[in-house]
Scaffold this active site. Structure first.
Site, PDB file in Angstrom:
ATOM      1  N   SER A 286      51.554  76.896   7.708  1.00  0.00           N
ATOM      2  CA  SER A 286      52.234  77.049   9.006  1.00  0.00           C
ATOM      3  C   SER A 286      53.532  76.249   9.006  1.00  0.00           C
ATOM      4  O   SER A 286      53.598  75.177   8.395  1.00  0.00           O
ATOM      5  CB  SER A 286      51.346  76.553  10.137  1.00  0.00           C
ATOM      6  N   ASP A 287      54.545  76.755   9.693  1.00  0.00           N
ATOM      7  CA  ASP A 287      55.698  75.904   9.970  1.00  0.00           C
ATOM      8  C   ASP A 287      55.199  74.743  10.841  1.00  0.00           C
ATOM      9  O   ASP A 287      54.105  74.806  11.440  1.00  0.00           O
ATOM     10  CB  ASP A 287      56.824  76.691  10.658  1.00  0.00           C
ATOM     11  N   TRP A 288      55.999  73.713  10.915  1.00  0.00           N
ATOM     12  CA  TRP A 288      55.550  72.460  11.551  1.00  0.00           C
ATOM     13  C   TRP A 288      55.322  72.646  13.062  1.00  0.00           C
ATOM     14  O   TRP A 288      56.262  72.920  13.800  1.00  0.00           O
ATOM     15  CB  TRP A 288      56.581  71.373  11.249  1.00  0.00           C
ATOM     16  N   GLN A 289      54.099  72.539  13.469  1.00  0.00           N
ATOM     17  CA  GLN A 289      53.637  72.767  14.848  1.00  0.00           C
ATOM     18  C   GLN A 289      53.593  74.250  15.208  1.00  0.00           C
ATOM     19  O   GLN A 289      53.548  74.602  16.371  1.00  0.00           O
ATOM     20  CB  GLN A 289      54.508  72.055  15.896  1.00  0.00           C
ATOM     21  N   ALA A 290      53.596  75.112  14.193  1.00  0.00           N
ATOM     22  CA  ALA A 290      53.492  76.549  14.493  1.00  0.00           C
ATOM     23  C   ALA A 290      52.046  77.024  14.480  1.00  0.00           C
ATOM     24  O   ALA A 290      51.783  78.193  14.747  1.00  0.00           O
ATOM     25  CB  ALA A 290      54.324  77.364  13.508  1.00  0.00           C
TER      26      ALA A 290
END
Ligand code: NOJ
Length: 867
Positions: A286-290
């Site tokens: 995941s992208d960061w906090q996605a």
């Protein structure tokens, strides 16, 4: 006839497209139907050996160890921007995930390479590979395991898109080729490339809820990129297919929603397309906090959650203990967790990361030698050596200088102004963009400002300069070495001085060289009202005023443009006092030396524009959405595949400089086009599906086996896999525990998956890569000096709704004066096909296919009809 599915019989009263059919088509199939279960890896293609090695380890793992491997430890809790938990018992280190596609971020003694858009301008596969390799080596030698790049999303739908420069080009073919070579180069060094951002991540505004609210926007979810099936395949997915085929070991899913389903829990995109059709064998990160959920995201294909906490430093995770609980209560089946673990380890073995890697020798959160081991928790939870300041650059600066020059596009050159001799009576340099940032090259954190010369843009796609050779320094050294006269004015507001020096240069037949730029970056930084995305396509730093003043006084002005993409240049193209224009992009640490090499003719420019420079922004027909149009902002990709040169061609708009344009100090002639048809079998849909999902090792179902170990100190806000209680409903603040009604139908069923007709191997059906035609053309250097030419092959697919032409081949050739070199282009089945939404497969239509070869998208002297 494949058209009906794309062009259903519906009308939209607000038709804005020049071709209403295009609008209708792109309004259809903008959906993400549920697709379950999540395809398990099978060791397809050349993954068999790494798959086996991964299984051998996963078999020995306990439930909490498997969870630990797939969950980040939390923001700023370890050394890298993301780390997975370690499994010391089996010799598995905490894997380090670190930006960026241009440099190793948040550390020192690293190189800052030219950025993706510059690589695109070279049209050179070897340079792309070599940059990837050196970048990979630097990551490896700092101890990084997963390098977060390269970028093919954004592709560059709108020229204002803040992060387009991290990627390559709005043309999917060019991006696909260079993306693949970059991945191969990076992974040859023993690091995993995390190809990103999958998918539809075409603008910065509204990519994240909290970020947008902080900017004062009222949204309830990230924006949704609404893309129809055909546009997805022919444009945005195209380079990712190349990346997967090239062996991308990791793919990062993006923040945005895709057809109103969040990209990291979009079962259609991750299960059906990426792991199904494209046969992706690595892990989805995941992208960061996605990561927006646990079970839902996991069943929809997400394998690794980064940085691991729900959002930065909440101390909670959708994975971690919640994943342990989910496996124990059956909402995530064991085979799915095993697949997550196998994918994570197999991708590490696939690049020989286990043997190539060195121990991590830096920490992202301080440059001190000693510091807290868990930065966010503070020194009381461990203190020690954190930064060894290892210099990993070797002689990469030489390559960077060469790549900077090789990626500089000569747009205009009148009166043989260039190359300069070095013996000009007076060399007068102008522009803030020629000089230093007074606060130093790294003066603005994450390069979140535009002060001084621009050699990299802002956000996570950059790194700390080891030095920055400014144009002013390099040009002054050049002139002084010839005992010439040199003066520079880097204050764009010094009107009287600029006018006087410009006038003097005219009178003594000297040369004025003006440096200007335009910047953009990632949405977490707002520079002068540009929230990542650019507000406009004009020049920054007051350059238009400076140039108006200068060109009114100096009749021999060479204009050098640094920047992230297209800027408005028509007025300078038309101005006779602007004798030459160069686009130098974002050339990295050797910026000044690279441009000096081109200006003084040591490098004969051979780069080509990897995008269209339009006269004005409205010419592009696409734009960023700057204010929310709904609580969940809707980005409607109504233009379908008609972006960049495809829309200019379609609407017959003359650009300032067309896609593929680029001059040389010599001239080239094109002749002798030949087309040879190559024997290949028929195309056949893939019939290979999935047999039952395997499980590896057995899982102890007793929750007491997963309690937080009594002999361990809990580091605050660190994400562990362990539980607080044997009562699963209390084990981790598990709200809604026991509710499995949200588990989509079929998601837990590991019995089989049907074959995808366009699948069968990493990247898609291998028959798509059959070569059907070999095209050759002769290129002759008809000028006085040796040079580089990039012959380009464009194809008309021939259908009524197809772009006039699309790029389908290029080759960068070095040709001596009088010499003729043959360019060769292989046209593959995929190159000739359209996506057929009905059969869910590629198909060569019956429309006549015509190919064109020439030096740009609008200079195409050779053509032939394919038979
Ligand atoms: C968010 C960015 O979108 C992504 O590209 C980057 O890799 C991560 N942050 C980690 O810094």
């Amino acid at each position: 006839m494949y058209a009906p599915a794309r062009f259903p019989n519906i009308t939209y009263p607000d038709a804005v497209s020049p071709n209403p059919n295009v609008l209708l088509g792109t309004q259809s199939n903008q959906e993400s139907p549920l697709k379950y279960p999540s395809p398990w890896s099978t060791g397809q293609g050349d993954w068999a050996e790494s798959y086996k090695k991964a299984i051998a380890l996963v078999k020995q793992m306990t439930l909490d160890e498997k969870v630990n491997l797939t969950t980040g430890t939390g923001w700023r809790t370890e050394f890298c921007v993301g780390n997975t938990g370690e499994i010391p018992r089996l010799g598995i280190r905490s894997l380090c995930f670190q930006d960026s596609p241009t440099a190793v971020r948040y550390t020192d003694f690293v190189s800052v390479f030219p950025q993706g858009v510059n690589v695109a301008a070279t049209f050179d596969r070897k340079l792309a590979y070599m940059r990837g390799k050196l970048l990979g080596e630097e990551h490896r030698d700092k101890g990084v395991n997963v390098a977060l790049g390269p970028v093919a999303g954004p592709l560059g739908r709108s020229p204002e898109g803040g992060r387009n420069w991290e990627g390559f080009s709005p043309d999917p073919y060019l991006t696909g080729v260079l993306f693949a070579d970059t991945i191969k180069g990076m992974q040859s060094a023993g690091v995993l490339a995390s190809a990103k951002h999958f998918i539809g991540n075409e603008q910065e505004h509204f990519r994240q809820i909290v970020e947008s609210i902080d900017y004062g926007f009222n949204i309830s979810q990230p924006g949704s990129s609404n893309i129809d099936d055909q546009t997805l395949h022919e444009l945005y997915l195209w380079p990712f297919a190349d990346g997967v085929r090239a062996g991308a070991a990791s793919i990062m899913c993006s923040y945005n929603l895709l057809n109103n389903s969040q990209a990291c829990q979009n079962s259609y995109m991750q299960n059906y397309i990426l792991k199904g059709e494209l046969g992706f064998q690595g892990h989805i990160l995941s992208d960061w906090q996605a990561t927006a959920s646990g079970v839902s995201a996991i069943l929809a294909g997400l394998d690794v959650s980064m940085p691991g906490d729900t959002s930065f430093n909440t101390g909670y995770s959708y994975f971690g203990p919640n994943l342990t609980i989910a496996v124990l209560n059956g909402t995530v089946p064991q085979w799915r967790l095993d697949d997550m673990a196998v994918r994570t380890l197999a991708s590490w073995f696939y690049v020989d990361g286990d043997t190539a890697g060195v121990d991590l020798n830096f920490q992202s959160w301080t440059s001190d030698v000693y510091g807290p081991l868990h930065a966010y928790a503070g020194p009381e939870y461990g203190y020690g050596l954190v930064n060894q300041h290892v210099d990993v650059r070797e002689e990469h600066g030489e390559f960077i200088r060469r790549l900077g020059a090789a990626s500089t596009v000569l747009l205009k050159n009148e009166r043989n102004t260039l190359p300069l001799s070095g013996h000009e009576r007076l060399t007068a340099v102008f522009g803030e963009d020629a000089g230093d940032n007074p606060a130093g090259p790294n003066g603005c954190r994450n390069r979140g400002c535009d002060i001084g010369t621009l050699a990299e843009a802002w956000g996570s796609g950059q790194g700390e300069f080891p030095y920055l050779v400014t144009p002013r320094t390099a040009l002054q050294n050049e002139v002084v070495s010839h005992y010439g006269a040199f003066e520079a004015i880097t204050n764009n507001s010094a009107f009287a001085e600029i006018a006087a020096l410009g006038k003097l240069a005219t009178e003594v037949h000297g040369v004025c060289i003006a440096f200007v730029n335009a910047d953009s970056g990632e949405g977490f930084i707002n520079v002068d009202g540009n929230i990542g995305d650019r507000k406009n396509l004009t020049l920054w730093q007051g350059a238009p005023g400076m140039l108006a003043n200068l060109t009114a006084n100096c009749n021999n002005t060479v204009l050098v443009v640094h920047g992230v993409g297209p800027v408005e240049l028509e007025v300078y193209k038309q101005n006779p006092n602007v004798t030459a224009i160069l686009w130098a992009g974002l050339p990295g640490e050797q910026s000044g030396n690279s441009i000096a090499d081109v200006l003084y003719g040591r490098t004969n420019p051979g780069a080509k524009l990897p995008f269209t420079i339009g006269k004005e922004r409205s010419d592009y027909g696409t734009d960023v959405l700057y204010t929310p149009n709904q609580l969940i902002p809707q980005f409607n990709f109504r233009e379908g595949v008609f972006i960049d040169y495809r829309t200019f061609d379609y609407r017959n708009i003359t650009p300032t400089y067309e896609f593929g344009h680029g001059l040389s100090y010599t001239t080239f002639e094109y002749s002798n086009l030949e087309v040879q048809s190559i024997e290949a079998g028929d195309y056949a849909p893939n019939t290979k599906g999935w047999s039952p999902a395997p499980t590896f090792g057995s899982i102890n179902n007793s929750s007491s086996a997963y309690l937080f170990p009594s002999n361990m100190t809990r580091v605050p806000l660190y994400i562990y896999p362990w539980l607080n209680s044997t009562n699963l409903s209390r084990a981790y603040g598990a709200d809604g525990y026991g509710d499995s009604s949200f588990v989509p139908e079929g998601a837990l069923d590991g019995s089989s998956i049907e074959a995808h007709p366009a699948g069968g191997a990493p990247g898609g059906n291998p028959l798509l890569w059959d070569v059907l035609y070999r095209v050759t053309a002769d290129i002759t250097n008809s000028g006085p000096v040796g040079g580089i030419e990039v012959p380009q092959l464009y194809l008309s697919l021939g259908g009524p709704y197809d772009p006039k032409i699309v790029l389908r081949g290029f080759e960068r050739l070095s040709i001596q004066p009088g010499e003729t070199v043959q360019a060769t282009f292989d046209l593959k089945r995929r190159d000739l096909s359209n996506w057929d939404t009905v059969s869910q497969n590629w198909r060569i239509t019956d429309y006549t296919k015509t190919l064109y070869v020439g030096s740009s998208s609008r200079k195409l002297p050779l053509s032939a009809v394919l038979r």
